[in-house]
Design an enzyme around this catalytic site. Structure first.
Site, PDB file in Angstrom:
ATOM      1  CG  ASP A 185     -12.304   0.763  37.421  1.00  0.00           C
ATOM      2  OD1 ASP A 185     -11.336   1.462  37.079  1.00  0.00           O
ATOM      3  OD2 ASP A 185     -12.289  -0.478  37.388  1.00  0.00           O
ATOM      4  CB  CYS A 230      -5.747   1.701  36.990  1.00  0.00           C
ATOM      5  SG  CYS A 230      -7.430   1.095  37.167  1.00  0.00           S
ATOM      6  CG  HIS A 255      -2.102   0.206  38.744  1.00  0.00           C
ATOM      7  ND1 HIS A 255      -3.417  -0.134  38.932  1.00  0.00           N
ATOM      8  CD2 HIS A 255      -1.621  -0.684  37.836  1.00  0.00           C
ATOM      9  CE1 HIS A 255      -3.721  -1.165  38.173  1.00  0.00           C
ATOM     10  NE2 HIS A 255      -2.649  -1.528  37.504  1.00  0.00           N
ATOM     11  CG  HIS A 276     -10.165   5.149  34.372  1.00  0.00           C
ATOM     12  ND1 HIS A 276     -11.152   4.221  34.606  1.00  0.00           N
ATOM     13  CD2 HIS A 276      -9.026   4.598  34.845  1.00  0.00           C
ATOM     14  CE1 HIS A 276     -10.632   3.153  35.170  1.00  0.00           C
ATOM     15  NE2 HIS A 276      -9.338   3.362  35.352  1.00  0.00           N
TER      16      HIS A 276
END
Length: 486
Positions: free
Chosen positions: A44, A83, A139, A331
């Site tokens: 993040d 994610c 993830h 991201h």
């Protein structure tokens, strides 16, 4: 004067010849040995790092330190702005629109395309590497067990749990979900899960390995919730926090589906048909904007310190000069821009990622590449740098040519997909977005880096849209239904 100029030219040419000879000799020597890979992810993370200048308050000395030794891609973009699909794409080299993995709740292996896919660490294992890691790489809480020889704490738990406050929410707003919260904890940094991950990875760099290694380090912060030792919050006094620029009418020219992604208002699950304030309106109502930014920056500095431990361990190790280092974030992240918090949009804040490579005899320290590239390019790039055979079904491109020659032309626009058939194309100067209902956005980044003026409805920009639309996929895999956990 002419003699001085001639001597100066001769010195310059001599330096270039010596550098070329050194690089050639270095690369030839490197080909004789097998290079290790240190594969580092930070969750993040947007451009709020010193070297990218995304926020003036950010304290990220270790990210900046690694960038000074690496080639930094200043315009790197995720395959998806959340994610699971982003990580699945990076780790398999397969785009979301090919795999059908669009959502965080879809297990990667339930895709017909990916069920038997050789992930990046698996591929290195196939060619004699020991694949090991700790922290969030895949993830969910488990790290795709078939991809690894060893994972810490286990093949079914990717990281130690973080300390948790006794009472929540800590931020003083009504509780909406268990993630969107922040506050300072009276604990030592060593108690954080990321600190323990960094310690374990650092330990692996100090021992002898019989095989070359692919070593993954997944740093979880600054993922929500931002519960961090109080000392990190104290590093960012509230009266010094700068707020992002937000245009008052920024969403007025945005299509409906884009506005939905911004979560200005969200559906009330307890009262269908009713709606509630989204994150940003709630943050404004309770006067928590600076506190939220403070907490994100604090979590980011914690992550940066964990990275520093790993870099220090590499510097002390015998692997310092024969290890490829790649650092990436899955991201970007909004903190109020476009009235949105978190990720999950197709704008610059959510799609832009951090990416840098340090490779023996290939990368030149402190170099920046401004061409747009994708995280989908990481898989083929690492194979190329390590001298492994190319994998033909990968959908990205090796960035090795850019790493060796950052000044070369590289006009390959990047595509980001958010859920089914919502896609954005980022070229050097433009962002073009087409939603699943065929509504559009178009921004000229040379004059509008904040993406405030949607040009898509203006007829004079039709040729630009048509050119960028050529990069949209011709087919989009259907959404893969998943087995719900009991």
């Amino acid at each position: 004067m002419l003699i001085k100029k001639d001597i100066s030219k001769q010195v310059t040419y001599g330096i270039l010849i010596l550098m070329s000879a050194f690089l050639f000799s270095c690369e030839r020597e490197t080909k004789r040995q097998t290079l290790n890979v240190l594969f580092i992810s930070i969750d993040d993370l947007n451009d709020w790092v010193g070297v990218l200048g995304g926020h003036p308050n950010a304290k990220t000395p270790n990210i900046d330190r690694l960038a000074a030794m690496s080639v930094l891609f200043t315009n790197a973009y995720a395959a998806a702005p959340i994610c699971n699909p982003s990580r699945a794409a990076l780790l398999t080299g397969v785009q979301p629109f090919t795999s059908g993995i669009y959502d965080n709740k879809q297990p990667m292996r339930e895709s017909e395309v990916l069920k038997d896919a050789l992930t990046l660490p698996q591929y290195f294992r196939k060619f004699g590497y020991k694949a090991m890691g700790s922290g969030k790489i895949f993830h969910y809480g488990k790290p795709d067990p078939v991809s690894w020889d060893y994972y810490w704490p286990s093949l079914y738990q990717n990281k130690p749990d973080d300390p948790f406050p006794t009472e929540i929410p800590m931020h003083g707003m009504p509780k909406v979900d268990r993630y969107f919260d922040w506050g300072g904890l009276d604990i030592d940094p060593s108690e954080m899960g990321d600190s323990k991950v960094a310690e374990w990875v650092s330990g692996q760099l100090q021992i002898d390995h019989e095989k070359p290694f692919f070593l993954a380090c997944g740093i979880y912060k600054p993922h929500l919730p931002w519960y961090v030792p109080q000392k990190y919050l104290d590093m960012y006094p509230l009266d010094e926090i700068e707020l992002p620029l937000v245009k008052e009418d920024d969403l007025d020219d945005i299509p409906f589906l884009g506005q939905q992604m911004a979560d200005v208002m969200i559906q009330n699950e307890e009262a269908p048909g009713d709606s509630l304030e989204g994150d940003h309106l709630r943050v404004l109502r309770y006067g928590k904007w600076k506190e939220g930014i403070q907490a994100y920056l604090a979590a980011l500095t914690l992550a940066d310190e964990c990275l520093g431990k790993v870099l220090d361990a590499l510097d002390r190790s015998k692997y310092k000069d024969n290890t490829i280092v790649v650092l990436w974030s899955d991201h970007g992240w909004h903190l109020g821009e476009k009235y949105h918090w978190r990720k999950g949009t197709l704008w610059e804040e959510s799609t832009r990622s951090l990416l840098m490579f340090k490779a023996p005899c290939v990368t030149q320290p402190g170099t920046k590449v401004n061409w747009p590239v994708g995280l989908i390019d990481v898989y083929p790039t690492l194979l190329d740098l390590a001298g492994l055979p190319a994998k033909e079904d990968l959908e990205g491109n090796s960035l090795r040519p850019l790493l060796k020659n950052p000044a070369m032309d590289w006009d390959k626009p990047v595509i980001t997909t958010h859920r089914y058939k919502n896609q954005s194309i980022r070229s050097r100067h433009w962002r073009y977005t087409r939603y699943s209902d065929d509504t559009e956005e178009l921004y000229h980044h040379k004059t509008d880096s904040m993406e405030w003026n949607n040009l898509a409805s203006l007829p004079e920009y039709q040729p630009i849209k048509s050119e960028l639309a050529r990069w949209l996929p011709k087919k989009n895999a259907p959404f893969i239904n998943y087995t719900k956990k009991k």
